[in-house]
Design an enzyme around this catalytic site. Structure first.
Site, PDB file in Angstrom:
ATOM      1  N   LYS A 108      -2.425  -7.711   9.882  1.00 26.25           N
ATOM      2  CA  LYS A 108      -3.531  -6.981   9.259  1.00 26.25           C
ATOM      3  C   LYS A 108      -4.592  -7.938   8.736  1.00 26.25           C
ATOM      4  O   LYS A 108      -5.789  -7.689   8.882  1.00 26.25           O
ATOM      5  CB  LYS A 108      -3.002  -6.097   8.131  1.00 26.25           C
ATOM      6  CG  LYS A 108      -2.192  -4.917   8.632  1.00 26.25           C
ATOM      7  CD  LYS A 108      -1.533  -4.174   7.493  1.00 26.25           C
ATOM      8  CE  LYS A 108      -0.685  -3.035   8.033  1.00 26.25           C
ATOM      9  NZ  LYS A 108       0.068  -2.344   6.975  1.00 26.25           N
ATOM     10  N   HIS A 131      11.609  -7.955  -2.428  1.00 24.75           N
ATOM     11  CA  HIS A 131      12.607  -6.971  -2.010  1.00 24.75           C
ATOM     12  C   HIS A 131      13.080  -6.176  -3.218  1.00 24.75           C
ATOM     13  O   HIS A 131      13.217  -6.714  -4.303  1.00 24.75           O
ATOM     14  CB  HIS A 131      13.842  -7.659  -1.410  1.00 24.75           C
ATOM     15  CG  HIS A 131      13.534  -8.577  -0.291  1.00 24.75           C
ATOM     16  ND1 HIS A 131      13.185  -9.889  -0.483  1.00 24.75           N
ATOM     17  CD2 HIS A 131      13.514  -8.378   1.043  1.00 24.75           C
ATOM     18  CE1 HIS A 131      12.974 -10.465   0.679  1.00 24.75           C
ATOM     19  NE2 HIS A 131      13.152  -9.573   1.626  1.00 24.75           N
TER      20      HIS A 131
END
Length: 132
Positions: free
Chosen positions: A69, A117
Site C-alpha cells: 500500500k 500482535h
C-alpha cells in the site's frame, strides 16, 4: 532526550490489519503452498521454528500488505508477497528487505516497519521516508 537531525521527509504510509483466524483457515485449506506464497526463504526458516505460527504469518502478511500500500505508486502489478522479506535485526525490530527490481525504483527511500500482535489480530504499519 535524543534529537535526530537527519534530513528526511515523509514519503508514504501503508497500514493493514489481519484476523489471525483467517490466516489459519487459509493454511488449513492450502497448506504449505499458502505459506510459501507469503514468506520468503529467510522468513520460512523463522516460521518453522515458531510456536505461534499463525500469529507470525498474520503479522508478516499485514506488514507486506502495508508495504504494498505504501509503495503502490511504483507497481504496475503487485509484487509477489514472498519477494518482500521481513527479517528482524539484532534487537528484534522488523526490517524490510526488498529485491533489486523494487529498491532500484524507489531510490533513496527507507522503510520503517512496526508489527503488533494481539490474540485475534495482527496489525502492521510501513512508513516510508525519503532520505535527503
Amino acid at each position: 532526550m535524543v534529537i535526530f537531525r537527519q534530513r528526511c521527509s515523509l514519503f508514504s504510509v501503508g497500514l493493514d490489519i489481519v484476523e489471525v483466524s483467517r490466516i489459519k483457515k487459509d493454511v488449513e485449506k492450502h497448506g504449505q503452498r499458502f505459506v510459501q506464497r507469503i514468506l520468503g526463504e529467510k522468513e520460512l526458516t523463522v516460521f518453522e521454528q515458531r510456536k505461534d505460527k499463525y500469529q507470525f504469518l498474520a503479522g508478516r502478511f499485514a506488514a507486506k500488505e502495508a508495504v504494498i500500500k505504501g509503495l503502490g505508486q511504483y507497481f504496475k502489478d503487485r509484487p509477489p508477497y514472498n519477494v518482500l522479506q521481513i527479517v528482524n535485526d539484532s534487537s528484534g525490530r522488523p526490517e524490510l528487505v526488498l529485491p533489486d527490481f523494487i529498491s532500484d525504483k524507489i531510490g533513496n527511500v527507507a522503510c520503517k516497519l512496526s508489527i503488533s500482535h494481539e490474540k485475534n489480530y495482527a496489525v502492521a504499519v510501513a512508513v516510508f521516508i525519503e532520505m535527503k
